[in-house]
Design a protein around this motif. Sequence first.
Motif, mmCIF file in Angstrom:
data_model
loop_
_atom_site.group_PDB
_atom_site.id
_atom_site.type_symbol
_atom_site.label_atom_id
_atom_site.label_comp_id
_atom_site.label_asym_id
_atom_site.label_seq_id
_atom_site.Cartn_x
_atom_site.Cartn_y
_atom_site.Cartn_z
ATOM 1 N N ILE A 40 -7.060 12.199 -3.987
ATOM 2 C CA ILE A 40 -7.521 10.845 -4.308
ATOM 3 C C ILE A 40 -9.045 10.791 -4.308
ATOM 4 O O ILE A 40 -9.686 11.250 -3.361
ATOM 5 C CB ILE A 40 -6.971 9.826 -3.295
ATOM 6 C CG1 ILE A 40 -5.439 9.756 -3.404
ATOM 7 C CG2 ILE A 40 -7.584 8.444 -3.529
ATOM 8 C CD1 ILE A 40 -4.795 8.904 -2.343
ATOM 9 N N ARG A 66 0.833 -1.209 0.000
ATOM 10 C CA ARG A 66 0.000 0.000 0.000
ATOM 11 C C ARG A 66 0.869 1.260 0.000
ATOM 12 O O ARG A 66 0.612 2.196 -0.765
ATOM 13 C CB ARG A 66 -0.912 -0.006 1.227
ATOM 14 C CG ARG A 66 -1.798 1.230 1.355
ATOM 15 C CD ARG A 66 -2.623 1.172 2.634
ATOM 16 N NE ARG A 66 -1.781 1.036 3.812
ATOM 17 C CZ ARG A 66 -1.113 2.052 4.375
ATOM 18 N NH1 ARG A 66 -1.197 3.262 3.861
ATOM 19 N NH2 ARG A 66 -0.387 1.861 5.449
ATOM 20 N N ASN A 96 1.422 8.952 -6.604
ATOM 21 C CA ASN A 96 1.707 10.379 -6.416
ATOM 22 C C ASN A 96 2.881 10.843 -7.277
ATOM 23 O O ASN A 96 2.875 11.968 -7.787
ATOM 24 C CB ASN A 96 1.971 10.674 -4.941
ATOM 25 C CG ASN A 96 0.692 10.836 -4.129
ATOM 26 O OD1 ASN A 96 -0.113 11.728 -4.373
ATOM 27 N ND2 ASN A 96 0.472 9.943 -3.185
ATOM 28 N N ARG A 109 2.550 1.608 -3.391
ATOM 29 C CA ARG A 109 1.548 1.924 -4.415
ATOM 30 C C ARG A 109 1.177 3.405 -4.398
ATOM 31 O O ARG A 109 1.138 4.064 -5.446
ATOM 32 C CB ARG A 109 0.307 1.056 -4.196
ATOM 33 C CG ARG A 109 -0.767 1.207 -5.247
ATOM 34 C CD ARG A 109 -1.734 0.036 -5.199
ATOM 35 N NE ARG A 109 -2.375 -0.164 -3.895
ATOM 36 C CZ ARG A 109 -2.074 -1.162 -3.062
ATOM 37 N NH1 ARG A 109 -1.133 -2.037 -3.373
ATOM 38 N NH2 ARG A 109 -2.708 -1.287 -1.916
ATOM 39 N N TYR A 110 0.923 3.945 -3.209
ATOM 40 C CA TYR A 110 0.534 5.358 -3.123
ATOM 41 C C TYR A 110 1.695 6.279 -3.480
ATOM 42 O O TYR A 110 1.497 7.341 -4.096
ATOM 43 C CB TYR A 110 -0.020 5.685 -1.736
ATOM 44 C CG TYR A 110 -1.448 5.232 -1.552
ATOM 45 C CD1 TYR A 110 -2.499 5.945 -2.127
ATOM 46 C CD2 TYR A 110 -1.763 4.084 -0.827
ATOM 47 C CE1 TYR A 110 -3.814 5.531 -1.982
ATOM 48 C CE2 TYR A 110 -3.073 3.659 -0.681
ATOM 49 C CZ TYR A 110 -4.094 4.382 -1.259
ATOM 50 O OH TYR A 110 -5.394 3.961 -1.122
ATOM 51 N N ARG A 111 2.915 5.897 -3.133
ATOM 52 C CA ARG A 111 4.078 6.693 -3.533
ATOM 53 C C ARG A 111 4.169 6.759 -5.055
ATOM 54 O O ARG A 111 4.389 7.834 -5.638
ATOM 55 C CB ARG A 111 5.360 6.077 -2.970
ATOM 56 C CG ARG A 111 5.601 6.346 -1.492
ATOM 57 C CD ARG A 111 6.884 5.663 -1.051
ATOM 58 N NE ARG A 111 7.125 5.824 0.378
ATOM 59 C CZ ARG A 111 8.071 5.176 1.046
ATOM 60 N NH1 ARG A 111 8.862 4.325 0.413
ATOM 61 N NH2 ARG A 111 8.230 5.379 2.345
#
Length: 333
Positions: free
Chosen positions: A160, A105, A113, A108-110
């Motif tokens: 998001i 997670r 972004n 993935r978010y890094r």
Amino acid sequence: MDIFLKKIDKILNSLVRSGDKVVVGVSGGADSIALLQTLYEFSQLKNFQLVVAHINHMARGKDAFDDARFVRDMADKLQLPFFLKEVDVQEERLKLKTSFQDAGRIIRYRFLNETLAAVEGDKIALGHTADDQVETILINIVRGSGLKGLAGIPQVRGNIVRPFLQIYRKEIETYLEEKRIAYRNDSSNSENKYLRNRIRHELIPHLESFNPGIKKNLTEMSGIAEEDDFLLSQMTLDVFNQKFQIQKGIVDEISWSIDDFRLHPLALRKRLVRETFNRITGDMQGITAYHVQQILNLFDFPKTGKVLNIPRGVEVSCTYGSMKFERKNEKPA
């Protein structure tokens, strides 16, 4: 326009604006493929652009690379820009000192972004569904949760957006079947070694035997909890900003007057501790209810010279009439 697309049309009106550039996180599974397809159907009508982003966690051998190829082919078919990142999450989780799922997670978010910044985009769209919402709420309950956990996944958080958060998985699968749109199946979703999967396959069907409408009830409860949480969060920020004139960004230390702090109700004190931690580290990761209670105990029974070491290299020390929060040995994430 069928009922499913009418629902999406209405939801998108509040999530995406004309002229937006939207990075879509696409795993290749049913939810993310349906999200990409529906966004594509509305992109010209509502005048927004799409970028496809896929991360290969390199944890499922050939299947993982086949997923990446499938998503790339779909992006090419729709003539959309495609961004791919390959990361060995098993290796990275050791560096991050966390579970495989949490490491995935974070990474993935890094990546999402980073992609958003690279394309100078406006929004990141993710395919979380109402079923994901129910599962998340139950996970939070099982682990022990406050109001924020009962609120579950927000439909909007910063840049998001989650257009499918009010849509159930069955609706999505029906849409894909009727449109004859292919998608990939992740075999790990059927493995019960993960808590989410056990909740999906065992707990929810059991709860439905008591109340067939449990999913709807939990979703409605999360909406109420989210409204209450928003109000308390706003009150916390109001108190914090009145006390501290801190510009945006992270600071090295914050000191509270013990007497001033203890004037606030207990629920607000707990949130003020978390907000103080947030201003020093940049987020809430690492601080638990146990740490918050430790700090509150120190406020209630202050002892000059007493020091608490909490996660992320944050030190809480009691001095004469005040409590100082200070980042000692870890730079902000």
